[in-house]
Design an enzyme around this catalytic site. Structure first.
Site, PDB file in Angstrom:
ATOM      1  N   LYS A 128     -36.704 -35.122  17.441  1.00 46.09           N
ATOM      2  CA  LYS A 128     -35.750 -35.212  18.568  1.00 46.09           C
ATOM      3  C   LYS A 128     -34.592 -34.220  18.417  1.00 46.09           C
ATOM      4  O   LYS A 128     -34.238 -33.528  19.368  1.00 46.09           O
ATOM      5  CB  LYS A 128     -35.167 -36.640  18.676  1.00 46.09           C
ATOM      6  N   ARG A 187     -30.932 -47.241  21.368  1.00 50.82           N
ATOM      7  CA  ARG A 187     -31.902 -47.741  20.392  1.00 50.82           C
ATOM      8  C   ARG A 187     -32.159 -49.226  20.578  1.00 50.82           C
ATOM      9  O   ARG A 187     -32.974 -49.801  19.859  1.00 50.82           O
ATOM     10  CB  ARG A 187     -31.361 -47.527  18.991  1.00 50.82           C
ATOM     11  N   ARG A 226     -37.759 -32.682   5.238  1.00 56.50           N
ATOM     12  CA  ARG A 226     -36.556 -32.263   5.978  1.00 56.50           C
ATOM     13  C   ARG A 226     -35.403 -31.920   5.033  1.00 56.50           C
ATOM     14  O   ARG A 226     -35.155 -32.617   4.058  1.00 56.50           O
ATOM     15  CB  ARG A 226     -36.101 -33.380   6.914  1.00 56.50           C
ATOM     16  N   ARG A 286     -31.138 -35.813   3.432  1.00 59.47           N
ATOM     17  CA  ARG A 286     -30.338 -36.944   3.912  1.00 59.47           C
ATOM     18  C   ARG A 286     -30.559 -38.157   3.022  1.00 59.47           C
ATOM     19  O   ARG A 286     -31.670 -38.409   2.591  1.00 59.47           O
ATOM     20  CB  ARG A 286     -30.735 -37.277   5.361  1.00 59.47           C
ATOM     21  N   ARG A 299     -36.511 -47.742   8.330  1.00 57.97           N
ATOM     22  CA  ARG A 299     -36.161 -47.141   9.631  1.00 57.97           C
ATOM     23  C   ARG A 299     -37.344 -47.227  10.597  1.00 57.97           C
ATOM     24  O   ARG A 299     -37.174 -47.493  11.783  1.00 57.97           O
ATOM     25  CB  ARG A 299     -35.740 -45.688   9.441  1.00 57.97           C
TER      26      ARG A 299
HETATM   27  P1  AP5 Z   1     -35.715 -33.862  13.292  1.00 59.79           P
HETATM   28  O1  AP5 Z   1     -35.526 -32.972  14.476  1.00 59.79           O
HETATM   29  O2  AP5 Z   1     -34.612 -33.934  12.279  1.00 59.79           O
HETATM   30  O3  AP5 Z   1     -36.198 -35.339  13.737  1.00 59.79           O
HETATM   31  P2  AP5 Z   1     -35.451 -36.507  14.508  1.00 59.79           P
HETATM   32  O4  AP5 Z   1     -36.439 -37.104  15.448  1.00 59.79           O
HETATM   33  O5  AP5 Z   1     -34.144 -36.026  15.065  1.00 59.79           O
HETATM   34  O6  AP5 Z   1     -35.258 -37.507  13.296  1.00 59.79           O
HETATM   35  P3  AP5 Z   1     -34.061 -38.368  12.778  1.00 59.79           P
HETATM   36  O7  AP5 Z   1     -34.540 -38.897  11.435  1.00 59.79           O
HETATM   37  O8  AP5 Z   1     -32.763 -37.608  12.770  1.00 59.79           O
HETATM   38  O9  AP5 Z   1     -33.988 -39.497  13.791  1.00 59.79           O
HETATM   39  P4  AP5 Z   1     -33.491 -40.910  13.545  1.00 59.79           P
HETATM   40  O10 AP5 Z   1     -33.609 -41.393  14.929  1.00 59.79           O
HETATM   41  O11 AP5 Z   1     -34.130 -41.752  12.527  1.00 59.79           O
HETATM   42  O12 AP5 Z   1     -32.049 -40.669  12.863  1.00 59.79           O
HETATM   43  P5  AP5 Z   1     -30.597 -40.588  13.483  1.00 59.79           P
HETATM   44  O13 AP5 Z   1     -29.919 -39.450  12.863  1.00 59.79           O
HETATM   45  O14 AP5 Z   1     -30.634 -40.707  14.967  1.00 59.79           O
HETATM   46  O15 AP5 Z   1     -37.072 -33.366  12.588  1.00 59.79           O
HETATM   47  C1  AP5 Z   1     -37.558 -33.983  11.404  1.00 59.79           C
HETATM   48  C2  AP5 Z   1     -38.114 -32.909  10.444  1.00 59.79           C
HETATM   49  O16 AP5 Z   1     -39.328 -32.396  10.983  1.00 59.79           O
HETATM   50  C3  AP5 Z   1     -37.207 -31.689  10.237  1.00 59.79           C
HETATM   51  O17 AP5 Z   1     -37.361 -31.253   8.922  1.00 59.79           O
HETATM   52  C4  AP5 Z   1     -37.754 -30.642  11.207  1.00 59.79           C
HETATM   53  O18 AP5 Z   1     -37.501 -29.332  10.725  1.00 59.79           O
HETATM   54  C5  AP5 Z   1     -39.232 -30.980  11.242  1.00 59.79           C
HETATM   55  N1  AP5 Z   1     -39.875 -30.831  12.551  1.00 59.79           N
HETATM   56  C6  AP5 Z   1     -39.373 -31.215  13.760  1.00 59.79           C
HETATM   57  N2  AP5 Z   1     -40.290 -30.986  14.740  1.00 59.79           N
HETATM   58  C7  AP5 Z   1     -41.382 -30.463  14.101  1.00 59.79           C
HETATM   59  C8  AP5 Z   1     -42.670 -30.045  14.554  1.00 59.79           C
HETATM   60  N3  AP5 Z   1     -43.023 -30.121  15.847  1.00 59.79           N
HETATM   61  N4  AP5 Z   1     -43.546 -29.586  13.631  1.00 59.79           N
HETATM   62  C9  AP5 Z   1     -43.198 -29.528  12.317  1.00 59.79           C
HETATM   63  N5  AP5 Z   1     -42.008 -29.911  11.832  1.00 59.79           N
HETATM   64  C10 AP5 Z   1     -41.114 -30.368  12.706  1.00 59.79           C
HETATM   65  O19 AP5 Z   1     -29.971 -41.997  12.973  1.00 59.79           O
HETATM   66  C11 AP5 Z   1     -29.652 -42.200  11.616  1.00 59.79           C
HETATM   67  C12 AP5 Z   1     -29.051 -43.605  11.457  1.00 59.79           C
HETATM   68  O20 AP5 Z   1     -27.815 -43.731  12.210  1.00 59.79           O
HETATM   69  C13 AP5 Z   1     -29.903 -44.797  11.943  1.00 59.79           C
HETATM   70  O21 AP5 Z   1     -30.862 -45.203  10.990  1.00 59.79           O
HETATM   71  C14 AP5 Z   1     -28.816 -45.859  12.208  1.00 59.79           C
HETATM   72  O22 AP5 Z   1     -28.373 -46.432  10.996  1.00 59.79           O
HETATM   73  C15 AP5 Z   1     -27.671 -45.035  12.776  1.00 59.79           C
HETATM   74  N6  AP5 Z   1     -27.723 -44.915  14.240  1.00 59.79           N
HETATM   75  C16 AP5 Z   1     -27.852 -43.749  14.960  1.00 59.79           C
HETATM   76  N7  AP5 Z   1     -27.893 -44.011  16.293  1.00 59.79           N
HETATM   77  C17 AP5 Z   1     -27.793 -45.359  16.422  1.00 59.79           C
HETATM   78  C18 AP5 Z   1     -27.831 -46.242  17.548  1.00 59.79           C
HETATM   79  N8  AP5 Z   1     -27.962 -45.767  18.789  1.00 59.79           N
HETATM   80  N9  AP5 Z   1     -27.729 -47.573  17.325  1.00 59.79           N
HETATM   81  C19 AP5 Z   1     -27.581 -48.061  16.075  1.00 59.79           C
HETATM   82  N10 AP5 Z   1     -27.563 -47.279  14.956  1.00 59.79           N
HETATM   83  C20 AP5 Z   1     -27.673 -45.946  15.126  1.00 59.79           C
END
Ligand code: AP5
Length: 217
Positions: free
Chosen positions: A16, A91, A125, A158, A169
């Site tokens: 994402k 979420r 990542r 991370r 997660r």
């Molecule tokens: P990346 O683009 O980093 O993936 P992502 O989908 O953004 O993954 P996240 O882990 O950041 O999402 P998340 O939803 O778990 O975490 P968030 O930060 O929102 O890509 C992943 C990897 O793959 C990278 O290395 C990239 O280079 C590679 N890649 C990407 N696309 C590719 C492809 N097509 N082919 C090959 N490689 C590829 O949340 C973290 C924490 O914050 C949560 O656990 C929670 O505690 C809190 N939080 C955040 N938002 C909320 C909410 N709304 N409500 C409650 N708690 C929240």
């Protein structure tokens, strides 16, 4: 053309953040990641950072009222007047309903990839500790190992990308996600994107879906 008010949905590690950065560059709308906001606040040691640290590092959801307030404040900034990309929000169903009261989205993109692909992406990542740029040791490596191409900052893993936290997660995601998809499907604004291939294939696919949806030439 209507303002692009988009939410990016999908499991942890599906890409994402990677696609949101590309869409933001292409269409000039801000990319707002609740995860990035929390990580920055934790790194700064702010009051918000202290409140959310434990949840984020254990892979648990931050309480709705905290996240909703953060998003509401961010979307009130002038740069969001012409649209936004929300990454990682909503979420929960309550977050989706709350969003409709202050900034109803008009497109929900749901990214789909098999679990084994997601786990490989998360385990490789690396992010820049200074500017947050996203890399992958195999699929999107930096020019020089361990150093950010954009700002020269150090690349780190991370804390929530450790295998035991990733498992949590994914569990949390599965529990909460189906109702959100149903919510946007019922509104007729849900579009699904196959994100199982490499980013140079997925990114143009995402841009195409968005152009067609908003009628951009
Ligand atoms: P990346 O683009 O980093 O993936 P992502 O989908 O953004 O993954 P996240 O882990 O950041 O999402 P998340 O939803 O778990 O975490 P968030 O930060 O929102 O890509 C992943 C990897 O793959 C990278 O290395 C990239 O280079 C590679 N890649 C990407 N696309 C590719 C492809 N097509 N082919 C090959 N490689 C590829 O949340 C973290 C924490 O914050 C949560 O656990 C929670 O505690 C809190 N939080 C955040 N938002 C909320 C909410 N709304 N409500 C409650 N708690 C929240």
């Amino acid at each position: 053309m209507q303002a692009m008010r988009m939410v990016f949905l999908g499991p942890p590690g599906v890409g994402k953040g990677t696609y949101a950065k590309a869409v933001s560059r292409e269409f000039g709308v801000p990319h707002i990641s609740t995860g990035d906001i929390f990580r920055e606040e934790i790194a700064r040691g702010s009051e918000l950072g202290r409140r959310v640290k434990e949840y984020v590092e254990k892979g648990l959801l931050v309480p709705d009222e905290v996240v909703i307030e953060v998003v509401k404040r961010r979307l009130a900034q002038p740069d969001c007047a012409k649209g936004f990309i929300l990454d990682g929000f909503p979420r929960t169903l309550s977050q989706a309903e709350a969003l409709d009261t202050f900034a109803p989205p008009n497109l929900a993109l749901s990214f789909i990839a098999p679990d084994e692909v997601i786990i490989e992406r998360i385990s490789g990542r690396r992010i820049c500790a200074w500017c947050g740029a996203i890399y992958h040791v195999k699929y999107m490596p930096p020019k020089y190992p361990g150093i950010c191409d954009k700002c020269g900052g150090p690349l780190i893993q991370r804390r929530d990308d450790r295998p035991e936290v990733v498992k949590k997660r994914l569990e949390v995601y599965r529990e909460r996600f189906t109702p959100i998809l149903g919510y946007y499907r019922d509104k007729g604004i849900l579009r699904e994107v196959d994100a199982s291939e490499q980013a140079p294939i997925v990114i143009p696919r995402v841009l195409k879906v968005i152009r067609e949806y908003y009628g951009i030439e």
